[in-house]
Design a protein around this motif. Structure first.
Motif, short mmCIF file in Angstrom:
data_model
loop_
_atom_site.label_atom_id
_atom_site.label_comp_id
_atom_site.label_asym_id
_atom_site.label_seq_id
_atom_site.Cartn_x
_atom_site.Cartn_y
_atom_site.Cartn_z
N ASP A 292 0.84 -1.21 0.00
CA ASP A 292 0.00 0.00 0.00
C ASP A 292 0.87 1.26 0.00
O ASP A 292 0.62 2.21 -0.76
N ARG A 293 1.88 1.28 0.86
CA ARG A 293 2.75 2.45 0.94
C ARG A 293 3.56 2.62 -0.35
O ARG A 293 3.78 3.73 -0.83
N LEU A 294 4.03 1.51 -0.92
CA LEU A 294 4.82 1.57 -2.14
C LEU A 294 4.00 2.15 -3.28
O LEU A 294 4.47 2.99 -4.07
N SER A 295 2.75 1.73 -3.38
CA SER A 295 1.87 2.23 -4.44
C SER A 295 1.62 3.73 -4.28
O SER A 295 1.68 4.50 -5.25
N ALA A 296 1.36 4.17 -3.04
CA ALA A 296 1.11 5.59 -2.80
C ALA A 296 2.35 6.43 -3.07
O ALA A 296 2.27 7.53 -3.66
N LEU A 297 3.51 5.93 -2.69
CA LEU A 297 4.75 6.67 -2.93
C LEU A 297 5.01 6.81 -4.43
O LEU A 297 5.43 7.87 -4.91
N SER A 298 4.80 5.75 -5.15
CA SER A 298 5.02 5.78 -6.59
C SER A 298 4.14 6.84 -7.26
O SER A 298 4.61 7.60 -8.13
N LYS A 299 2.88 6.93 -6.84
CA LYS A 299 1.97 7.92 -7.42
C LYS A 299 2.40 9.34 -7.05
O LYS A 299 2.37 10.25 -7.90
N ASP A 300 2.80 9.54 -5.80
CA ASP A 300 3.24 10.88 -5.39
C ASP A 300 4.48 11.33 -6.16
O ASP A 300 4.60 12.50 -6.55
N LEU A 301 5.42 10.41 -6.39
CA LEU A 301 6.63 10.77 -7.12
C LEU A 301 6.33 11.05 -8.58
O LEU A 301 6.98 11.91 -9.20
N ASP A 302 5.38 10.36 -9.14
CA ASP A 302 5.01 10.61 -10.54
C ASP A 302 4.46 12.02 -10.74
O ASP A 302 4.64 12.63 -11.79
N VAL A 303 3.78 12.55 -9.72
CA VAL A 303 3.10 13.85 -9.86
C VAL A 303 3.86 14.97 -9.16
O VAL A 303 4.01 16.07 -9.71
N PHE A 304 4.35 14.73 -7.95
CA PHE A 304 4.88 15.81 -7.11
C PHE A 304 6.36 15.68 -6.78
O PHE A 304 6.85 16.27 -5.82
N ALA A 305 7.11 14.91 -7.57
CA ALA A 305 8.51 14.68 -7.24
C ALA A 305 9.31 15.97 -7.13
O ALA A 305 10.10 16.16 -6.19
N ASP A 306 9.11 16.88 -8.07
CA ASP A 306 9.88 18.13 -8.03
C ASP A 306 9.51 18.99 -6.82
O ASP A 306 10.36 19.70 -6.26
N VAL A 307 8.25 18.92 -6.41
CA VAL A 307 7.83 19.65 -5.21
C VAL A 307 8.54 19.08 -3.98
O VAL A 307 9.00 19.83 -3.10
N ILE A 308 8.62 17.75 -3.91
CA ILE A 308 9.31 17.11 -2.79
C ILE A 308 10.77 17.54 -2.76
O ILE A 308 11.32 17.90 -1.69
N LEU A 309 11.43 17.53 -3.92
CA LEU A 309 12.85 17.93 -3.99
C LEU A 309 13.03 19.36 -3.48
O LEU A 309 13.89 19.64 -2.65
#
Length: 863
Positions: free
Chosen positions: A77-94
């Motif tokens: 569950d966590r892996l799936s959610a992380l993958s989606k967040d990185l696909d959309v908001f990776a640059d924001v996280i960086l």
């Protein structure tokens, strides 16, 4: 708590746990197998008699499956959610994580993952704590921290790249790719009983799409580590689930308040994935994947990489020995370093001579071992390529490949032990370690080679040692045997040492160049060993006796025919004493200019004769080592080549050029006498019988473009280029670099020599790294003081220096490269990459900040 109950705990000493015999015997759970491989999955009946390793409960099959499924579901569950967040908001996280200060990162981490340990190096501190003895007071928080002993607030807040690396590699690679590594991180805690463990005789599948499936024990699959016993496997699954939970929670807190309707922003993240290189804050080189394994790709046995490691070390040690023979300033520099060590200072004159010759002899032995390790890696690589279609998880390894891996594993285990022994012999004599040792001089006349009796005067394996002198503690722990599961892992110890020296620069002065070289050898050997041991399917372990009998490669020939030849102190004393007197203590000529010029020429000839005489004797010593062995005459001739570099035409031509350049320079020098070389501890009283310089060896000399070599797997001499110039580099007109880089690169290739001295300035290590990066190389820490420079391809055509890897050692304690060492580094680049003084030119491109350019080039080429 199983059958044991707390009987006594006074709060100061070790608590006492007791059990009656009947309860203890009823609690014993018998595993399906008690072999060495299966002991990684279950405790043996004997181990279960220890309160710390006694099982707490027996689980039913339903309870066992429920535990496994819960961890898998949380992880997925966590892996799936992380993958989606990185696909959309990776640059924001960086952007958001980089902009936060350390204090704000720490605040976020404590809210997102309150159970995380706050400080680095939990495992050593916990091992010495009284808490680990209190079995009845274990908490879920401490369990989680011990499941991930390398993860903590301190490491995450200090460098933003750590979080980015974790997100990249834990999302890009499925959990089963990490299973072997995550299990290895639990080895010490498992062996010493840090966890409450429940028993089930079931196994868990540890590979592929069936990862996490509960099955019955099956002998072959379990012994190749395709299956793992539930008691250990559930710890691995819990560790992975907790890690994904921590990462998911951190990302949620970073993205708090972000507009979820915005379009994807992940261009910088995609660039990061493409480049995949990370550095420590303020460091030019990429971090070592060995000491930063949790923040690097999961371990994978890359036979090309192992071969590259061995070849690079063989080339480095071979070059070092070559320039000890062919470069007098380099030899003087080497002797000066040895003479500054504590053991030389406390030795008599004759002992100094023996130690010098013995040290060079041991360096030759080290080079031979790297040649033999390279041969084993070539064999593994050949078998891997031959059976590549048959190597897959869930299936037995092809027999020949399995045996090749087993032989390499056995060799590297013994190499780690051997390199640790070399470190152990050095530690009492390291200048910065003297407060921990006492030396009682004298030997009662029993042995002239004995300096005295050494004794450790401070405890080495205690909390006080860890707290008060981490440098000493790390070095002592590195002496541990690699098969002792209760010892600290070498990669963790090297990471601790690296961090400690980075945070405490003054501590670097406590170690010398000799120790750093030994540490680099040890770290490389252990890295290679772990690469084999984490390979899945796991190979079958082999014994030394069986391997010596069945294998014909050089390492095993030496093992089965080693004779333990005596070092003959008398011979070594004469060899070392003559070299010291005729070279190191020789007084430079003085007088009128024209007379001095003639004397300089005569002095150079005498010095070269002294060096040649020493190495002629050393060749005899090496030949004696292999007398009566299983090596053929051709193989022994190959082994002698490492001590014959000063006989080849390349060296003779270079010496002729230097002699011609020295004479006119000498005429222009002022008429000032030069002081003699200083020798710590004195050497004036040493005397030896006069001896005639032996004639040159009749060993066949190679032509100007070649030298003799021998394939490690063959007894046939081959001719290979003395200068294996890369064809592209040789054909290039120039390599364009910045003005700052050009200055450094030209210092590597000085135009003129003045006798035995070399002009130029000291170069800061970071200056050198920037110049190498500017010239088309990437830099990566490689354990100890070693930094690997790998030739990379760039859009700039002038950077086409082709493939290749070379290792240079970062100078310690001061990160400055002296002119002698810098010139020898230039010779090595000429030898292996075809570099020369006229190859470089100033770039016409716009000037870029050197640090930014180096960082960008490093990231671009270190994928």
């Amino acid at each position: 708590m199983g059958p044991f109950i707390l009987r006594e705990d006074d709060g100061s000493s070790q608590p006492v746990y007791i059990s009656n015999i009947e309860s203890l015997e009823r609690s014993i759970c018998h595993p399906p197998c008690v072999c060495a491989d299966c002991q990684n999955g279950w405790y043996t009946p004997e181990e279960q008699r220890n309160p710390a390793q006694s099982y707490r409960r027996r689980l039913t099959d339903i309870e066992t499956e429920r535990r496994v499924c819960a961890s898998l579901a949380q992880m997925r569950d966590r892996l799936s959610a992380l993958s989606k967040d990185l696909d959309v908001f990776a640059d924001v996280i960086l952007r958001r994580w980089e902009k936060r200060s350390r204090a704000k990162r720490e605040e976020l981490l404590k809210h997102a993952a309150p159970d995380l340990a706050e400080e680095q190096w939990l495992l050593p501190r916990y091992t010495y704590s009284r808490e680990r003895m209190l079995i009845h007071e274990r908490t879920e928080r401490r369990r989680r921290q011990l499941l991930l002993p390398w993860l903590n607030v301190e490491v995450l807040k200090s460098n933003p790249s750590v979080l980015f690396a974790l997100l990249l590699y834990r999302v890009a690679y499925a959990p089963h790719h990490w299973a072997a590594f995550d299990s290895a991180q639990l080895t010490l805690s498992w062996a010493t009983g840090h966890f409450d463990i429940d028993f089930s005789d079931k196994c868990v599948v540890m590979h592929g799409p069936r990862y996490g499936t509960l099955v019955r024990w099956e002998k072959e699959a379990a012994h190749r580590a395709d299956l793992l016993g539930f008691p250990r496997a559930i710890l691995v699954l819990e560790a992975q689930a907790y890690l994904m939970d921590v990462l998911g929670s951190i990302v949620e807190h970073i993205l708090d308040g972000v507009d979820r309707t915005l379009p994807p922003r992940n261009q910088k993240w995609k660039q990061l994935i493409a480049n995949a290189a990370f550095r420590e804050t303020g460091v030019v080189e990429s971090w070592s994947r060995y000491t930063h394994q949790p923040f690097s790709p999961p371990p994978d046995l890359n036979s090309d990489y192992l071969l590259s490691l061995a070849r690079t070390r063989r080339e480095a040690t071979g070059d070092h020995l070559r320039y000890l023979q062919c470069d007098i300033p380099y030899l003087r520099r080497y002797m000066k370093i040895l003479f500054s060590t504590e053991i030389f200072k406390k030795s008599s004159d004759s002992q100094k001579a023996v130690l010098l010759a013995s040290r060079i002899h041991s360096e030759i032995g080290s080079h031979q071992w790297w040649s033999w390790i390279e041969a084993e890696c070539k064999h593994v690589d050949a078998m891997r390529r031959m059976y590549s279609d048959s190597i897959c998880r869930g299936s037995p390894l092809p027999q020949r490949y399995d045996r090749a891996l087993g032989a390499l594993e056995l060799l590297m285990v013994n190499q780690v032990i051997y390199r640790a022994k070399c470190l152990e012999e050095l530690l009492p004599h390291v200048p910065g370690m003297q407060k921990h040792w006492s030396l009682k001089r004298g030997n009662n006349g029993k042995s002239p080679g004995v300096i005295g009796t050494l004794r450790r005067i401070t405890p080495a394996n205690t909390q006080e040692s860890l707290t008060n002198d981490m440098l000493d503690w790390c070095l002592v722990q590195m002496l541990g045997q690699p098969d002792n599961q209760t010892m600290f892992d070498h990669s963790m110890l090297f990471a601790m040492l690296h961090e400690h020296l980075a945070k405490n620069p003054a501590e670097r002065h406590r170690l010398d160049e000799v120790v750093y070289q030994v540490l680099s050898d040890l770290s490389t050997c252990h890295e290679m060993l772990m690469a084999v041991r984490l390979h899945r399917p796991q190979n079958t372990a082999r014994t030394l006796t069986e391997t010596e009998t069945s294998e014909e490669r050089p390492a095993w020939k030496w093992h089965r025919s080693r004779r333990g030849n005596a070092q003959h102190p008398g011979l070594l004393r004469d060899m070392g004493g003559d070299l010291i007197t005729d070279l190191y203590l020789a007084k430079p000529p003085a007088g009128p200019k024209l007379v001095a010029a003639a004397r300089i020429a005569q002095s150079r000839a005498l010095q070269h004769s002294a060096v040649e005489k020493f190495w002629a004797r050393m060749r005899d010593r090496i030949a004696a080592d292999f007398r009566g062995s299983d090596f053929s005459a051709a193989e022994i001739e190959r082994l002698l080549l490492v001590a014959s570099a000063h006989l080849d035409s390349e060296y003779l031509e270079e010496r002729k050029r230097e002699d011609e350049a020295a004479l006119p320079e000498a005429i222009n020098q002022p008429d000032t006498p030069q002081p003699p070389a200083s020798f710590p501890g004195g050497f004036e009283s040493y005397s030896r019988p006069k001896s005639v310089v032996p004639p040159r060896s009749q060993l066949t000399k190679a032509g100007t473009e070649s030298e003799k070599s021998l394939d490690p797997n063959s007894a046939t001499l081959q001719t290979v280029p003395a200068h294996p110039l890369n064809q592209e580099a040789a054909q290039l007109a120039t390599i364009q670099v910045s003005k700052q880089s050009l200055e450094v690169l030209l210092l590597m290739f000085p135009g003129k020599h003045n006798g035995d001295s070399v002009g130029g300035r000291h170069v800061q290590w970071d200056e050198f790294v920037h110049a190498m990066v500017d010239a088309g190389f990437t830099a990566r820490n490689s354990g100890g003081s070693a930094v690997a420079f790998t030739s990379s391809t760039s859009e700039n055509p002038s950077h086409r220096s082709g493939g290749g890897r070379i290792v240079f050692h970062k100078p310690h304690p001061v990160p400055k490269i002296d002119p002698i060492l810098l010139r020898v580094m230039g010779k090595r680049m000429a030898r292996w990459f075809g570099w020369r003084r006229g190859l470089f030119a100033t770039s016409t491109a716009p000037t870029v900040d050197a640090a930014a350019a180096a960082a960008a080039a490093t990231i671009a080429g270190s994928a």
